[in-house]
Design a protein around this motif. Sequence first.
Motif, PDB file in Angstrom:
ATOM      1  N   UNK A 168       0.825  -1.206   0.000  1.00  0.00           N
ATOM      2  CA  UNK A 168       0.000   0.000   0.000  1.00  0.00           C
ATOM      3  C   UNK A 168       0.864   1.263   0.000  1.00  0.00           C
ATOM      4  N   UNK A 169       1.873   1.302   0.861  1.00  0.00           N
ATOM      5  CA  UNK A 169       2.761   2.461   0.928  1.00  0.00           C
ATOM      6  C   UNK A 169       3.934   2.354  -0.025  1.00  0.00           C
ATOM      7  N   UNK A 170       4.093   1.183  -0.633  1.00  0.00           N
ATOM      8  CA  UNK A 170       5.245   0.885  -1.485  1.00  0.00           C
ATOM      9  C   UNK A 170       6.527   1.171  -0.704  1.00  0.00           C
ATOM     10  N   UNK A 171       6.586   0.519   0.459  1.00  0.00           N
ATOM     11  CA  UNK A 171       7.688   0.736   1.400  1.00  0.00           C
ATOM     12  C   UNK A 171       8.327  -0.591   1.786  1.00  0.00           C
ATOM     13  N   UNK A 172       9.634  -0.515   2.119  1.00  0.00           N
ATOM     14  CA  UNK A 172      10.396  -1.689   2.558  1.00  0.00           C
ATOM     15  C   UNK A 172      11.192  -1.314   3.806  1.00  0.00           C
ATOM     16  N   UNK A 173      11.024  -2.095   4.865  1.00  0.00           N
ATOM     17  CA  UNK A 173      11.848  -1.979   6.070  1.00  0.00           C
ATOM     18  C   UNK A 173      12.800  -3.166   6.060  1.00  0.00           C
ATOM     19  N   UNK A 174      14.096  -2.922   6.233  1.00  0.00           N
ATOM     20  CA  UNK A 174      15.086  -4.000   6.209  1.00  0.00           C
ATOM     21  C   UNK A 174      15.784  -4.057   7.564  1.00  0.00           C
ATOM     22  N   UNK A 175      15.629  -5.206   8.218  1.00  0.00           N
ATOM     23  CA  UNK A 175      16.230  -5.436   9.529  1.00  0.00           C
ATOM     24  C   UNK A 175      17.368  -6.435   9.404  1.00  0.00           C
ATOM     25  N   UNK A 176      18.479  -6.139  10.069  1.00  0.00           N
ATOM     26  CA  UNK A 176      19.598  -7.070  10.174  1.00  0.00           C
ATOM     27  C   UNK A 176      19.723  -7.496  11.625  1.00  0.00           C
ATOM     28  N   UNK A 177      20.027  -8.769  11.819  1.00  0.00           N
ATOM     29  CA  UNK A 177      20.261  -9.293  13.157  1.00  0.00           C
ATOM     30  C   UNK A 177      21.686  -8.922  13.568  1.00  0.00           C
ATOM     31  N   UNK A 178      21.797  -8.151  14.641  1.00  0.00           N
ATOM     32  CA  UNK A 178      23.096  -7.738  15.169  1.00  0.00           C
ATOM     33  C   UNK A 178      23.087  -7.959  16.674  1.00  0.00           C
ATOM     34  N   UNK A 179      24.016  -8.782  17.169  1.00  0.00           N
ATOM     35  CA  UNK A 179      24.075  -9.130  18.589  1.00  0.00           C
ATOM     36  C   UNK A 179      22.719  -9.637  19.075  1.00  0.00           C
ATOM     37  N   UNK A 180      22.101 -10.514  18.289  1.00  0.00           N
ATOM     38  CA  UNK A 180      20.833 -11.182  18.602  1.00  0.00           C
ATOM     39  C   UNK A 180      19.621 -10.257  18.646  1.00  0.00           C
ATOM     40  N   UNK A 181      19.754  -9.048  18.104  1.00  0.00           N
ATOM     41  CA  UNK A 181      18.640  -8.100  18.094  1.00  0.00           C
ATOM     42  C   UNK A 181      18.490  -7.518  16.690  1.00  0.00           C
ATOM     43  N   UNK A 182      17.243  -7.383  16.225  1.00  0.00           N
ATOM     44  CA  UNK A 182      17.021  -6.752  14.929  1.00  0.00           C
ATOM     45  C   UNK A 182      17.260  -5.254  15.022  1.00  0.00           C
ATOM     46  N   UNK A 183      17.997  -4.760  14.040  1.00  0.00           N
ATOM     47  CA  UNK A 183      18.258  -3.338  13.907  1.00  0.00           C
ATOM     48  C   UNK A 183      17.718  -2.917  12.536  1.00  0.00           C
ATOM     49  N   UNK A 184      16.878  -1.884  12.529  1.00  0.00           N
ATOM     50  CA  UNK A 184      16.370  -1.359  11.267  1.00  0.00           C
ATOM     51  C   UNK A 184      17.516  -0.655  10.565  1.00  0.00           C
ATOM     52  N   UNK A 185      17.976  -1.224   9.438  1.00  0.00           N
ATOM     53  CA  UNK A 185      19.122  -0.667   8.717  1.00  0.00           C
ATOM     54  C   UNK A 185      18.720   0.218   7.557  1.00  0.00           C
ATOM     55  N   UNK A 186      17.621  -0.142   6.900  1.00  0.00           N
ATOM     56  CA  UNK A 186      17.179   0.629   5.741  1.00  0.00           C
ATOM     57  C   UNK A 186      15.661   0.728   5.748  1.00  0.00           C
ATOM     58  N   UNK A 187      15.179   1.873   5.306  1.00  0.00           N
ATOM     59  CA  UNK A 187      13.744   2.076   5.148  1.00  0.00           C
ATOM     60  C   UNK A 187      13.540   2.895   3.879  1.00  0.00           C
ATOM     61  N   UNK A 188      12.788   2.334   2.959  1.00  0.00           N
ATOM     62  CA  UNK A 188      12.551   3.001   1.679  1.00  0.00           C
ATOM     63  C   UNK A 188      11.061   3.148   1.432  1.00  0.00           C
ATOM     64  N   UNK A 189      10.660   4.291   0.916  1.00  0.00           N
ATOM     65  CA  UNK A 189       9.330   4.474   0.347  1.00  0.00           C
ATOM     66  C   UNK A 189       9.566   4.848  -1.108  1.00  0.00           C
ATOM     67  N   UNK A 190       9.032   4.037  -2.007  1.00  0.00           N
ATOM     68  CA  UNK A 190       9.278   4.239  -3.431  1.00  0.00           C
ATOM     69  C   UNK A 190       8.780   5.606  -3.893  1.00  0.00           C
ATOM     70  N   UNK A 191       9.669   6.348  -4.503  1.00  0.00           N
ATOM     71  CA  UNK A 191       9.327   7.593  -5.189  1.00  0.00           C
ATOM     72  C   UNK A 191       9.789   7.397  -6.637  1.00  0.00           C
ATOM     73  N   UNK A 192       8.829   7.068  -7.514  1.00  0.00           N
ATOM     74  CA  UNK A 192       9.200   6.726  -8.891  1.00  0.00           C
ATOM     75  C   UNK A 192       8.905   7.836  -9.905  1.00  0.00           C
ATOM     76  N   UNK A 193       8.551   9.007  -9.419  1.00  0.00           N
ATOM     77  CA  UNK A 193       8.349  10.150 -10.310  1.00  0.00           C
ATOM     78  C   UNK A 193       9.677  10.889 -10.451  1.00  0.00           C
ATOM     79  N   UNK A 194      10.259  10.835 -11.635  1.00  0.00           N
ATOM     80  CA  UNK A 194      11.581  11.446 -11.857  1.00  0.00           C
ATOM     81  C   UNK A 194      11.567  12.960 -11.665  1.00  0.00           C
TER      82      UNK A 194
END
Length: 185
Positions: free
Chosen positions: A128-154
């Motif tokens: 719906x939001x055209x969004x991606x949250x990317x979590x990496x496991x670091x020291x046994x805990x998820x850390x949000x490393x990247x968050x994107x909301x698609x903006x495809x209008x040049x």
Amino acid sequence: MPKLKEDYTKQEKINGVVYNMSPSANYRHSIVNGNIYGKLREGFKGSLCLTFMENLDYRYHVEENDDYVIPDIMVICDRKHLKGSAYTGVPRFIVETLSPATALNDKTIKKDIYQNAGVSEYWIVSPKERAVEIYYLEDSVYVLKYFYILQDDTEEEGYNADTIITLRDFPHITMALEEIFENVE
């Protein structure tokens, strides 16, 4: 008596509670999953790793109970834990694609399940939001490393459709943000 197709319901069992996942999410959910699955399947060709989309139970506490979830997308590389319709090892990568019925569980309970199981990378994708949250496991805990909301209008500031996302443990697998949301309006 066998279940008729119209009697079939998709369910998950978490902490002994059965969650009904029917009816199916809207079509955008399937489009996004298919887009990601296609890139992963292509990237793992000839590999020991396998990619599953919405069709394999993940039994995350097999030694304690019979709880299971059904990730939207799951990559496994240790095939000895595949038995019938379930996987009991530690997946290397999981994606949950949000739908109104599952969003809260995907962002809380299931995120905790995957973190505690040791899943290295977890994506939460919102069609719906055209969004991606990317979590990496670091020291046994998820850390949000990247968050994107698609903006495809040049023409718009913050255009990012051509942003390349790389899987941390599999750097040969990449996809552009616009590829994840291809055909999602």
